[in-house]
Design an enzyme around this catalytic site. Structure first.
Site, short mmCIF file in Angstrom:
data_model
loop_
_atom_site.label_atom_id
_atom_site.label_comp_id
_atom_site.label_asym_id
_atom_site.label_seq_id
_atom_site.Cartn_x
_atom_site.Cartn_y
_atom_site.Cartn_z
N CYS A 1 -28.98 -21.06 -37.54
CA CYS A 1 -27.64 -21.37 -37.03
C CYS A 1 -27.66 -22.10 -35.69
CB CYS A 1 -26.82 -20.10 -36.91
SG CYS A 1 -27.13 -18.92 -38.22
N CYS B 1 -15.87 -10.94 -38.86
CA CYS B 1 -16.89 -11.88 -39.34
C CYS B 1 -16.32 -13.30 -39.38
CB CYS B 1 -17.33 -11.51 -40.75
SG CYS B 1 -17.81 -9.78 -40.96
N HIS C 1 -18.27 -21.56 -39.67
CA HIS C 1 -19.66 -21.66 -39.20
C HIS C 1 -20.52 -22.45 -40.20
CE1 HIS C 1 -23.45 -20.78 -37.47
NE2 HIS C 1 -23.66 -19.58 -37.96
#
Lengths: 142, 385
Positions: B85, B208, B334
């Site tokens: 990430c 989340c 994300h």
């Protein structure tokens, strides 16, 4: 209905002592520097220690440890994990007196607390026509 | 005053969306076009292309060559960088050193992820393989479960509560609704977060961030070229990187992310500044607990005192250290390889005074904290105007 008892076999061999009334985690220890590794290794994993097979001994960890941290997994993780029939489960890391921390499922979801004592046991992940497949689990004893 | 050796001269980002309708080359072009228009330079000025992504989500092998061609950058060299990430801040660090060394004078860092190329179940499986596949991921762990264990340890050590986590999500949504490139633009109330279902205790659905498709692009240049092209160059002051053991059980403690703390220390030392000098920050809030851990790792709060910062609203625009005022990962979504570049873009716009409704007052120094995996890779970048 098939009443024949299925074989209870470990999902992966040599990670915990089975069959046994007192399952224990199987690890390795370096006779030279004392580093304990799980799963057991052929060579010492301490980067500054020498890599000689004969330094390594296989050990069984104490059957009790302390819960370092935990969570309750509420959705089904993807393959390769299989837990059937799926239901939410506890999972946590346990500190053993031998100086190693190990992951595992916990036999219950409620009344878990960081620092509690747990013992090593074996529990079922899933079964097929022949076998029940077991893994190590932590059972709270406090 | 920052060292004025390497500057950011252009930033761009695609909208982060649930299912991008085109292929990865079109997706990359969206961020690239915006960054190049921002920089105001022609493609022939790009001397190297660094593509940042976690390639296991793609059907395309070696995507950097495809993108190099599609963007018309050949014969400029291209290659791919991966650190889960944090891939695009890793690419940024390499671009910095390319320019600093004199090897290239203008470098393009392009991050992307098209997570919708594969099913959500497959995404989960690949996410899980961002841990040790030999024996961690087959035993019923998951990304939320890993961060959940950090949360439980923080709760037990410092008395942090689910309410504190919810406050982080409420802040994210306050600003996320203003960000037209965010995947999640609804206002979220404290009650909605608290009532959302548990994923891995204590983390709930609303703790989340969401998967998304997206791209980001950052153009870096040497001082000479930056002065030639740009009226408002933003200078690279500090770059800090660190890794922790992949296996969480091998780490010394779970009260915070050591890779972030060490990367922060390095970046502060290089920049010659401290936490109190930071005017605005972007941190890696893949889960609400991760933002609180970031406050502490970066020295915005002492260890254990991160929750107080959000309770006091000190990380809102009006507070002493605005954090993730673009909505963060929690609102933006994300897209693994694009996330760091999106964070950098927000900070660059802040330092130029071009952040509009989310402009932090008098922002002179900004910080990006971008984490790969569950605290495996830590990248901290400090920028100044």
């Amino acid at each position: 209905m098939n009443t024949k008892e299925k074989n209870k076999v470990p999902l992966i061999e040599d990670m915990f002592k089975w069959p046994s009334d007192e399952p224990r985690i199987i690890a390795s220890r370096c006779k030279k520097c004392g580093t304990v590794s799980f799963p057991k290794l052929t060579f010492c994993q301490n980067p500054s220690c020498e890599k000689k097979r004969e330094n390594i001994e296989v050990i069984e960890l104490s059957n009790k440890g302390k819960l370092y941290s935990y969570t309750v997994q509420r959705y089904k993780p993807p393959e390769p994990f299989r837990y059937e029939p799926y239901k939410p489960y506890g999972i946590g890391m346990v500190d053993f007196p031998e100086g190693i921390r190990i992951w595992g499922m916990i036999t219950r979801m409620d009344n878990l607390k960081i620092g509690m004592n747990v013992k090593t046991t074996a529990g079922k992940l899933y079964e097929d026509e022949e076998n029940e497949y077991l893994t190590w689990m932590w059972e709270p004893v406090d | 005053m920052p060292d004025k050796d390497v500057a950011v001269i252009g930033v761009g980002q695609s909208a982060f969306v649930r299912g991008y309708p085109g292929g990865i080359r079109e997706l990359c072009f969206e961020a690239y076009r915006e960054a190049m228009q921002d920089a105001g330079i022609p493609s022939k000025e790009i001397k190297a292309l660094i593509v940042c992504c976690a390639p296991e989500y793609d059907k395309q092998r070696s995507p950097s060559s495809l993108i190099d061609e599609y963007l018309g950058l050949t014969p400029a060299p291209a290659f791919m960088v991966e650190s889960l990430c944090s891939s695009s801040t890793t690419g940024f660090a390499i671009a910095y050193s390319f320019i600093k060394s004199g090897l290239y004078d203008v470098v393009c860092v392009l991050g992307f992820q098209k997570m919708s190329e594969i099913t959500s179940q497959d995404v989960q499986e690949r996410m899980g393989r961002g841990a040790d596949v030999m024996w961690e991921s087959p035993y019923g762990t998951s990304m939320p479960a890993y961060y959940a264990m950090y949360a439980q340890a923080h709760f037990a050590n410092f008395g942090t509560k689910p309410d504190d986590l919810a406050l982080v999500r409420v802040k994210a949504s306050t600003y996320g609704q203003l960000n037209e490139k965010a995947v999640y633009r609804k206002k979220v109330t404290f009650e909605q977060v608290m009532e959302s279902g548990l994923v891995s205790s204590p983390l709930k659905v609303m703790d989340c961030c969401a998967n998304a498709d997206g791209s980001s692009c950052v153009i870096l240049a040497s001082a000479d070229r930056a002065k030639e092209f740009s009226k408002k160059p933003v200078w690279v002051m500090g770059v800090g990187q660190s890794n922790a053991p992949m296996n969480l059980a091998s780490r010394e403690h779970m009260r915070g992310l050591e890779c972030a703390r060490i990367a922060g220390e390095k970046a502060y030392a290089m920049a010659g500044v401290g936490p109190h000098d930071i005017d605005v920050a972007e941190v890696h809030d893949c889960f609400t607990i991760a933002e609180i851990l970031a406050y502490e790792a970066l020295g915005f709060a002492k260890p254990g005192e991160g929750p107080q910062l959000i309770r006091d609203k000190e990380t809102y625009l009006e507070g002493k250290i605005p954090v993730n005022v673009d909505g963060g990962l929690l609102s933006k979504g994300h897209p693994i390889g694009a996330t760091g570049g999106s964070q950098l873009r927000t900070i660059v716009m802040q330092l130029r005074g071009e952040a509009g409704a989310i402009q932090a007052p008098n922002a002179e120094i900004g910080l990006v904290h971008n984490i790969g995996g569950v605290g495996i890779y830590g990248n901290v970048i400090i920028l100044g105007r």
